[in-house]
Design an enzyme around this catalytic site. Structure first.
Site, short mmCIF file in Angstrom:
data_model
loop_
_atom_site.label_atom_id
_atom_site.label_comp_id
_atom_site.label_asym_id
_atom_site.label_seq_id
_atom_site.Cartn_x
_atom_site.Cartn_y
_atom_site.Cartn_z
N HIS A 290 95.03 18.04 66.14
CA HIS A 290 95.14 17.64 67.54
C HIS A 290 96.17 18.55 68.21
O HIS A 290 97.06 19.10 67.55
CB HIS A 290 95.58 16.18 67.65
N CYS A 332 93.30 21.20 70.89
CA CYS A 332 93.44 21.15 72.34
C CYS A 332 94.71 21.88 72.75
O CYS A 332 95.68 21.95 72.00
CB CYS A 332 93.49 19.71 72.82
#
Length: 467
Positions: A290, A332
């Site tokens: 992430h 991300c």
């Protein structure tokens, strides 16, 4: 009704222009006019501007404007330039913007890049940014870079701009007396950009062997992948490990690393390479996790680690001096998202106001001529020979499918398996083209989304993973 038909036709034409901008598969056509703008601060030397204007002419830019302003006013000047292009009334072929200011003063170039990316006349067209230092201390660097670029473009018009820049990086690094000097390119191009008069899809002569990295030594790959709470990530890991093993990499896999594990595993990987008995010719590191709001990686413990720190760790590896170091980042880099139009509106409003078939972050090439490294060994730049590929542009979400994995990794594996001996920069550009053409579903709604890769390169030679 006339207004509706007029707006419909105008939007349809813009979408068609965006889709046809590549002309043929993976290659920009550049059929419209080429425009260039130089934004320079008053301190910039006249010699730098003169060399820059000569390069513009060599590269075939018909319209070359120059505006002098303080760095604080660059955004206002660029906004005026964008409005001028939009008022032109027709699509452009290519835009080149040179931002010239004293070293260290141009602190937020991405704001300027985003401004031009919103230009409707340049939708789907390549936009090139040159970041130069134009003071007396930076002029020799900029002059050598620009002179080499102009000469190569005139002598090798069949080369793409990425190929030209790789050769220029090699020449400039070898000619520079400062060990910390290293140019860097940042690309979201979707195809080959050839500024010469020869069509880019014509056959190209084979490059000289000396322009290609020697990968005859050992190859090593490290995979650090957070799997927990990232459904589909296991498919990316398997596909990438299988590919690297097929390409001759000795692979090491660590799943669900904490933030501290990311740092320790990179340090251990570097130490193993430095103590390797045989020569090592290439290293690849895949980081999957992430991402934080500022592009940080999040370990399995939720703590943050800066990807730049991990890159710098491997950059200090003595065994890899002058060898390519590849980083793949599936994470991300912020929360920005690009929708395709809210479904709650009538169909004709959604159709008229829907963005074109490509994301606005695509088709950008940014060249930082005065990037600085940190090494003091010899004349080779400290941060040279690095290739970083992000699954998303700065500030944006990286998408991942729970059933098949991420579009970035899966498309990368497919393209490399199809042409493992191709130039890696060109193959990555093709990967980006295919990713940009895909529609993905957002994680919290059923609206279609667009993705776009971002490639950072300070490679000084062609990189082919299979000879």
């Amino acid at each position: 009704m006339a207004f509706l038909v007029s707006g419909t036709l105008r939007m349809a034409a813009q979408i068609a222009d965006a889709r046809d901008s590549l002309g043929r598969k993976g290659k920009y056509s550049l059929q419209g006019p080429r425009v260039a703008l130089t934004l320079s601060s008053p301190e910039v030397s006249a010699s730098t501007i003169a060399v820059l204007e000569d390069v513009f002419q060599t590269l075939g830019f018909e319209s070359c404007q120059r505006r002098e302003a303080s760095v604080q006013d660059f955004l206002r000047e660029l906004t005026g330039f964008r409005e001028q292009l939009d008022a032109h009334g027709g699509p452009m072929g290519c835009a080149l913007v040179a931002l010239v200011a004293p070293c260290g003063q141009l602190r937020q170039p991405q704001q300027l890049v985003r401004e031009l990316s919103h230009c409707g006349a340049l939708r789907g067209c390549p936009k090139v940014f040159l970041l130069l230092s134009g003071t007396s201390g930076g002029a020799p660097k900029a002059g050598a870079f620009l002179t080499s670029l102009g000469e190569l473009c005139g002598r090798c018009p069949h080369w793409s701009l990425l190929q030209l820049l790789t050769e220029v990086f090699c020449r400039t690094a070898e000619e520079s007396s400062e060990a910390t000097y290293c140019p860097v390119l940042r690309s979201s191009l979707r195809g080959a950009l050839c500024l010469g008069d020869i069509e880019p899809w014509r056959p190209k002569p084979e490059p000289r062997p000396s322009t290609q990295y020697d990968l005859s030594g050992a190859r090593a790959a490290l995979f650090l992948a957070v799997i927990q709470d990232r459904p589909g990530a296991q498919h990316d890991v398997k596909a990438l490990v299988d590919l690297c093993q097929a390409l001759g990499f000795k692979t090491t896999l660590r799943t669900d690393p904490t933030a501290q594990d990311f740092q320790e595993e990179l340090a251990r990987f570097r130490e193993q390479l430095d103590t390797h008995r045989d020569p090592v010719s290439c290293a690849l590191v895949a980081l999957m996790a992430h991402g934080g709001p500022q592009g940080q990686l999040l370990g399995a413990d939720g703590q943050e680690v800066q990807p730049e720190a991990l890159v710098q760790e491997l950059n200090c590896c003595g065994t890899l001096w002058g060898c390519p170091k590849i980083f793949l980042l599936q994470a991300c880099r912020g929360g920005e998202d690009t929708g395709m139009g809210p479904k709650g509106r009538p169909w004709f409003w959604r159709w008229l106001q829907a963005p074109p078939a490509i994301p606005s972050h695509a088709d950008i090439l940014q060249i930082n001529v005065d990037a600085q490294g940190s090494s003091s060994r010899g004349s080779t730049p400290g941060n040279s020979d690095i290739l970083m590929v992000y699954a998303a542009t700065e500030g944006c979400i990286a998408y991942r499918d729970e059933k098949k994995g991420s579009d970035f990794i899966q498309m990368l594996v497919e393209v490399l398996r199809t042409d493992p001996g191709g130039d890696l920069l060109e193959l990555l550009t093709e990967v980006n083209r295919q990713v940009c053409e895909l529609d993905v579903l957002g994680p919290d709604c059923d609206e279609r989304r667009k993705a776009c890769l971002e490639i950072y390169s300070s490679l000084r030679r062609r990189l082919c993973l299979q000879v």
